[in-house]
Design an enzyme around this catalytic site. Structure first.
Site, mmCIF file in Angstrom:
data_model
loop_
_atom_site.group_PDB
_atom_site.id
_atom_site.type_symbol
_atom_site.label_atom_id
_atom_site.label_comp_id
_atom_site.label_asym_id
_atom_site.label_seq_id
_atom_site.Cartn_x
_atom_site.Cartn_y
_atom_site.Cartn_z
ATOM 1 N N HIS A 169 2.990 46.556 16.395
ATOM 2 C CA HIS A 169 4.395 46.643 16.790
ATOM 3 C C HIS A 169 5.194 45.636 15.980
ATOM 4 O O HIS A 169 5.197 44.457 16.290
ATOM 5 C CB HIS A 169 4.550 46.360 18.282
ATOM 6 C CG HIS A 169 5.877 46.795 18.837
ATOM 7 N ND1 HIS A 169 7.078 46.579 18.185
ATOM 8 C CD2 HIS A 169 6.200 47.451 19.987
ATOM 9 C CE1 HIS A 169 8.065 47.069 18.913
ATOM 10 N NE2 HIS A 169 7.561 47.609 20.004
ATOM 11 N N CYS A 208 10.901 46.528 29.251
ATOM 12 C CA CYS A 208 11.418 46.142 27.938
ATOM 13 C C CYS A 208 12.911 46.364 27.820
ATOM 14 O O CYS A 208 13.609 45.573 27.193
ATOM 15 C CB CYS A 208 10.676 46.878 26.821
ATOM 16 S SG CYS A 208 10.921 48.646 26.813
ATOM 17 N N CYS A 209 13.429 47.448 28.404
ATOM 18 C CA CYS A 209 14.833 47.781 28.161
ATOM 19 C C CYS A 209 15.825 46.847 28.846
ATOM 20 O O CYS A 209 16.778 46.402 28.205
ATOM 21 C CB CYS A 209 15.102 49.239 28.520
ATOM 22 S SG CYS A 209 14.178 50.406 27.485
ATOM 23 N N CYS A 230 16.008 50.767 24.180
ATOM 24 C CA CYS A 230 15.592 49.757 23.196
ATOM 25 C C CYS A 230 15.705 50.284 21.764
ATOM 26 O O CYS A 230 15.929 49.504 20.837
ATOM 27 C CB CYS A 230 14.146 49.340 23.430
ATOM 28 S SG CYS A 230 13.939 48.336 24.891
ATOM 29 N N HIS A 256 -0.280 43.623 20.479
ATOM 30 C CA HIS A 256 1.039 42.978 20.513
ATOM 31 C C HIS A 256 1.004 41.448 20.393
ATOM 32 O O HIS A 256 1.925 40.781 20.862
ATOM 33 C CB HIS A 256 1.788 43.338 21.802
ATOM 34 C CG HIS A 256 2.160 44.779 21.919
ATOM 35 N ND1 HIS A 256 1.240 45.776 22.118
ATOM 36 C CD2 HIS A 256 3.362 45.412 21.867
ATOM 37 C CE1 HIS A 256 1.862 46.958 22.203
ATOM 38 N NE2 HIS A 256 3.136 46.754 22.033
ATOM 39 N N GLU A 308 15.049 56.068 23.850
ATOM 40 C CA GLU A 308 14.868 54.839 24.607
ATOM 41 C C GLU A 308 16.027 53.883 24.344
ATOM 42 O O GLU A 308 16.472 53.727 23.204
ATOM 43 C CB GLU A 308 13.528 54.213 24.172
ATOM 44 C CG GLU A 308 13.156 52.990 24.973
ATOM 45 C CD GLU A 308 11.825 52.390 24.522
ATOM 46 O OE1 GLU A 308 11.012 53.109 23.918
ATOM 47 O OE2 GLU A 308 11.616 51.187 24.797
ATOM 48 N N GLU A 354 6.832 57.891 22.363
ATOM 49 C CA GLU A 354 8.195 57.331 22.257
ATOM 50 C C GLU A 354 8.663 57.366 20.816
ATOM 51 O O GLU A 354 9.153 56.376 20.269
ATOM 52 C CB GLU A 354 8.190 55.888 22.772
ATOM 53 C CG GLU A 354 7.564 55.756 24.160
ATOM 54 C CD GLU A 354 7.546 54.322 24.685
ATOM 55 O OE1 GLU A 354 7.121 53.435 23.936
ATOM 56 O OE2 GLU A 354 7.985 54.122 25.832
#
Lengths: 658, 658
Positions: free
Chosen positions: B195, B421-422, B343, B143, B341, B325
């Protein structure tokens, strides 16, 4: 110990395998398959003689333990049990039919067992070869007593078939040693195995040796289970040299995986690993019977009720979670992620069979039969060469292959498994099927017929030799013809099971229809002085039945299943094309049944009209407010047990109901 | 590069956040919540100042990288992105409303960013603190460019809000450094991030700095993705010092998790991790637009079609597998194990928003709105203090808590996540909502209204200042009133979206109903010379709609969902009792809609009559041939986004249809 109600004192005795000879259109070929194909194949597997297959190393482990080979232990910690199951099957096979070659192989391997046995009687290749000095240090996980149990079952089976005591003596010595290690006396371990099995095996050993001390040992293991302070905590503490056991007590569902969360008499719901559960419950039923123990029997009945009315699939499969191969919560029976291990359905038969001898209630025979023709039989291919460990009730191949949460679902049967528990379990079940058909009771002069399978039974009732011959095309046909051969007239009750799925049964004796036969607990009781040559005809109506699940079974809401006789049906893509979920059965569906000799080894097929969406090729929108037109189309259902014997494809047992 | 069709050359420009002021019954409170509660809470979280919460360590990591603190790096490898998302949100908040205190905090943390930046421009605390010397050795998993992307988005947002260039300069320096490391020149790495994120961020950076080299870098990353020889193989080989890469190539679905299984222009289906997918597709749409790249746009359209017509839930949620995911196969949309999700729904909005500017087609706005009011909004509680990462469409609490294959399903919203993250993603979406409402096109003199949200827009068209004021009780009411304030009369097209869910829309200008307005691609095009004070009224009929899924969506076969306006409804146990699976809606159901001010922060509630089983207490058999009686009972549906704001309980979006 409280006294059980009277019926327990009048329990049935299952007819021993040697007294029953199966000659049946449906089952004989399957038994032959086990005898001619599965048993030799498994022997090769145990000896690592199958090219390309994962090695078993089972026999080699025994050679290592006997000091007759050099090398390392290989295999699961419970590898010995594979030999136990195979040898038990061999015993059943030899009960059916003499086979000197097979008997010689078995005698030799029994000799090897004897040489692998340690001077104190201990007999386990894992600990002898790989971890000597650490016997009995991890009862929770390492299947030491479980392996002993399977070898004991083998001993009893082989002894009953051949009359040879050698393996019985070997396993009695081992049992004596185990009895010296475990118990409530000072210096003894208060332990029991994480995987129940020895409990029911000891009951068999007690019967075969007429030695009540093995019954006592079984009772000790059963009653010790789940007591506090918890043995699994104590042994873990010992293993971890006195470290805290707090990590164990933090577990969410403490020890229910092992059915050790509570003393067994306090258990009301079926929990944990489903195979372990039904093996334990089987032993509990045995002991309830042998000790006339009402409290234990009540526990069995509570557990039975929970299992069959809240946690059983329509196929007789149990255990709805792949994770821990376990029961989950009541009515949680997903079809596409059903685990329903073949061994668990077999274990459910073991338990039902025992409950049936105690209670003479057809509910047990109904479940036994349901599991046999559906959840058990689906575990083996028609050619006997491939197996399902997991028996889902819906399969969507592309999804099952892709989704991680369906990773245990195999879309087609597999040739063999690294953890090879199911194939030998099916083999021993099919080989021993004869003993599930009949029971008798000497004192009450009763002869019970539980299963309708073409066969010949020889039994003594009140000292009178009786031969009953059964002829039928069951399960494809509900017509059963029985004939009695007697040396002299004999008064007894012939009890014929009227299956729970049957709405109308007609019974005739010597061509004379019985107008209102006495029916008790699902059995028609025909008491009379029977004569040589008496003919009994039973005609069970077998229309196609539309089965619905309890509304709390979420997965089946708005759905139906088709059943005819004991056979649960399914739709397969091979007959109906893909997208089976779209098929909906109208309320007024009419069914046609045809026996197709050439299909799937000969099966009765159900056809009917159902509706399916008529989708325009350009209609690609995923959500819409307009209902899609539906058209009536023919659909074909085949027996669930026979699915996945043609091409890979979708399958579903439950069908949408309009 | 082929030329795109004409509409691409006339793309829309979304109205910048600063030009849109939301004043809306539904959204203002939610924006206030983000500004007053979520942003301060998240700042505390980044600073480990929330008692009892898992530490974030984000700010501390930057201090460590700046050499201003002692200690170890702590947190996920992508911990820096949490600061990026927070700072981006702060930019949005400051665009909405000045806040000197907040701006001071942000300026200080930007100064810290500057000090943490390495002399060559590199800025990543994980590699600076924990693994110096190993930059760019694991693009696939670590990442590094993803974090850079989020900080670039923050830079653009903060610069646009405040006009302060400092963070823009920091991130431009970093981008310049990245551009020196990656590319097709000799000595450069042919890499890209596992990502996707930096790709869309670089487009924003290019726009903010008017520097086409960042656009070029984005294009490089997008086009390099999935090329052979595969970069992830090469870097893995390098990491493993020349060991074979065979383990990688044996993977069943090679690199589709990262959308790197094929060059992006060859990708036809939405694959892999769903958030990564829609971030990548967003950048692809940006680049297709900026480069007039027809081929890339066609790839976007293919991917869009696959996503929204085969892999999207009715709530706008995407990604049906918890494992990875990810997207799975077409039409595999289980409700009880939906991952969906938060996101990913947000990312779908990002992508839709970009497609919409290029194509002026309401299908994109429809999906954007659907995700916003359902799959995104369900991610946050009404009080803004708890969050769903996973948004299932059915929840059965006891089963979800027990079953391992549902372990990602949380039955109630959670206060914060270790992998957070969300929550910041919802915060930045709600804070920046203003920019999703309007677009304009200078050359064609068009003003598009995509979303109906009470707001004031200031925009110039052909040099003429236009203020549009929108008033509405949307989504509870389909009445939208707009008024124009102009310095002088102006000819332009006011394009009003007619939502896909709406069967009848009436438009009036100054009280005069338009009889047959020109409608193109889902927008009513009102072209005229507009006068100061002109009033436009849009009346969208909002009956309750019964929604059906495509017959290939297995999970929804025989089921319907209720939708009114953009709001998808659900049944909750709090209103309907347990066993929601038993409820079936008759074909002729009539619906009543009532706005309930006191319920769930004010929602419109749907009531109707449906059937449920009438089960006798003693009816415990799990399978039966007798159908169970059903009775008509009232049921209540609430908006899906508002579920789980009362007591723990069952919920379902899809309801059985009779």
């Amino acid at each position: 110990m409280k006294k059980l109600e009277t019926q327990l004192q009048h329990r049935l005795q299952a007819a021993p395998l040697k007294h029953v000879k199966i000659q049946d259109a449906f089952w004989s070929a399957r038994q032959r398959n086990v005898i001619e194909t599965v048993v030799p194949y498994q022997w090769d597997a145990l000896n690592d003689a199958i090219p390309g297959a994962e090695p078993s190393h089972t026999i080699e482990n025994f050679r290592l333990a006997a000091g007759e080979a050099q090398g390392e232990y290989y295999g699961m910690v419970f590898q010995d049990s594979d030999l136990g199951k195979w040898l038990e099957t061999v015993g059943f096979v030899l009960s059916i039919k003499k086979d000197p070659t097979l008997e010689k192989i078995a005698d030799d391997v029994i000799d090897l067992l004897g040489r692998a046995q340690q001077p104190d009687g201990y007999l386990n290749t894992y600990y002898t070869v790989k971890d000597p000095g650490n016997r009995w240090t991890n009862l929770r996980d390492n299947h030491e007593l479980y392996c002993a149990g399977h070898l004991m079952e083998a001993a009893v089976s082989y002894y009953e078939a051949t009359g040879k005591r050698k393996i019985l003596d070997i396993m009695s010595r081992y049992a004596d040693y185990i009895a010296s290690v475990f118990g409530t006396q000072s210096g003894q371990k208060r332990g029991y195995d994480g995987h129940p099995e020895i409990e029911l095996a000891l009951v068999k050993l007690a019967q075969a040796t007429a030695s009540s001390k093995y019954l006592e040992l079984s009772k000790y293991f059963v009653d010790e289970r789940g007591q506090q302070p918890h043995f699994f905590d104590m042994e873990a503490k010992e293993r971890e040299s006195g470290s805290s056991t707090s990590s164990l007590s933090k577990k969410k569902r403490l020890y229910d995986y092992f059915q050790a969360h509570l003393p067994v008499r306090e258990q009301k719901t079926a929990e944990g690993h489903s195979v372990r559960a039904v093996y334990l419950y089987s032993a509990m039923a045995d002991l309830a019977s042998d000790y006339n123990d009402a409290e234990l029997m009540n526990a069995c009945k509570e557990l039975w009720k929970d299992t069959v009315s809240r946690k059983m699939y329509v196929t007789g499969g149990i255990g709805s979670s792949a994770y821990e191969e376990r029961f989950t919560v009541a009515y949680d029976l997903p079809n596409d992620r059903a685990y329903t291990e073949t061994c668990a359905a077999i274990g459910l038969m073991f338990w039902a069979y025992r409950m049936l001898q105690i209670e003479k209630d057809s509910q047990y025979a109904d479940v036994m039969e349901l599991a046999l023709y559906n959840g058990v039989l689906s575990g083996i291919s028609l050619d006997g060469k491939s197996y399902f460990y997991v028996n889902p009730l819906e399969v969507w191949p592309d999804t099952a292959d892709f989704r991680n949460d369906m990773s245990t679902v195999k879309v087609t049967r597999q040739p063999w498994f690294g953890c090879a528990c199911c194939p030998p379990n099916i083999a021993r079940l099919i080989a021993s099927l004869g003993q599930y058909i009949y029971s008798s009771n000497e004192t009450e002069r009763e002869l019970y017929v539980h299963l309708y399978i073409g066969s010949e039974l020889n039994v003594d009732i009140s000292g009178k030799a009786i031969r009953l011959t059964q002829q039928t095309n069951y399960p494809w046909d509900g017509q059963v013809n029985m004939e009695l051969a007697l040396d002299q007239a004999a008064e007894f009750t012939l009890a014929l099971r009227i299956p729970g799925w049957c709405r109308k049964a007609v019974i005739s004796v010597n061509g004379q229809e019985l107008v209102a036969p006495d029916i008790a607990n699902g059995y028609a009781l025909l008491r009379r002085v029977w004569q040589h040559g008496d003919q009994i005809q039973l005609t069970l109506e077998t229309p196609v039945e539309v089965v619905r699940a309890h509304p709390l079974v979420r997965a089946n809401a708005g759905k139906i299943a088709l059943q005819r006789g004991p056979i649960v049906y399914c739709l397969e893509e091979a007959d109906n094309g893909a997208n089976l979920q779209d098929i909906a059965l109208p309320d007024d569906a009419q069914f046609d049944v045809q026996y197709d000799e050439g299909l799937l080894g000969g099966v009765s097929v159900i056809t009917t009209l159902a509706t399916r969406s008529v989708l325009q090729a350009d209609d690609t929108s995923i959500y819409r407010t307009q209902a899609i037109d539906r058209a009536l189309v023919p659909i074909t259902a085949i027996p669930y047990f026979a699915w996945s014997n043609r091409t890979r494809g979708e399958m579903t047992v439950w069908i949408r109901s309009n």
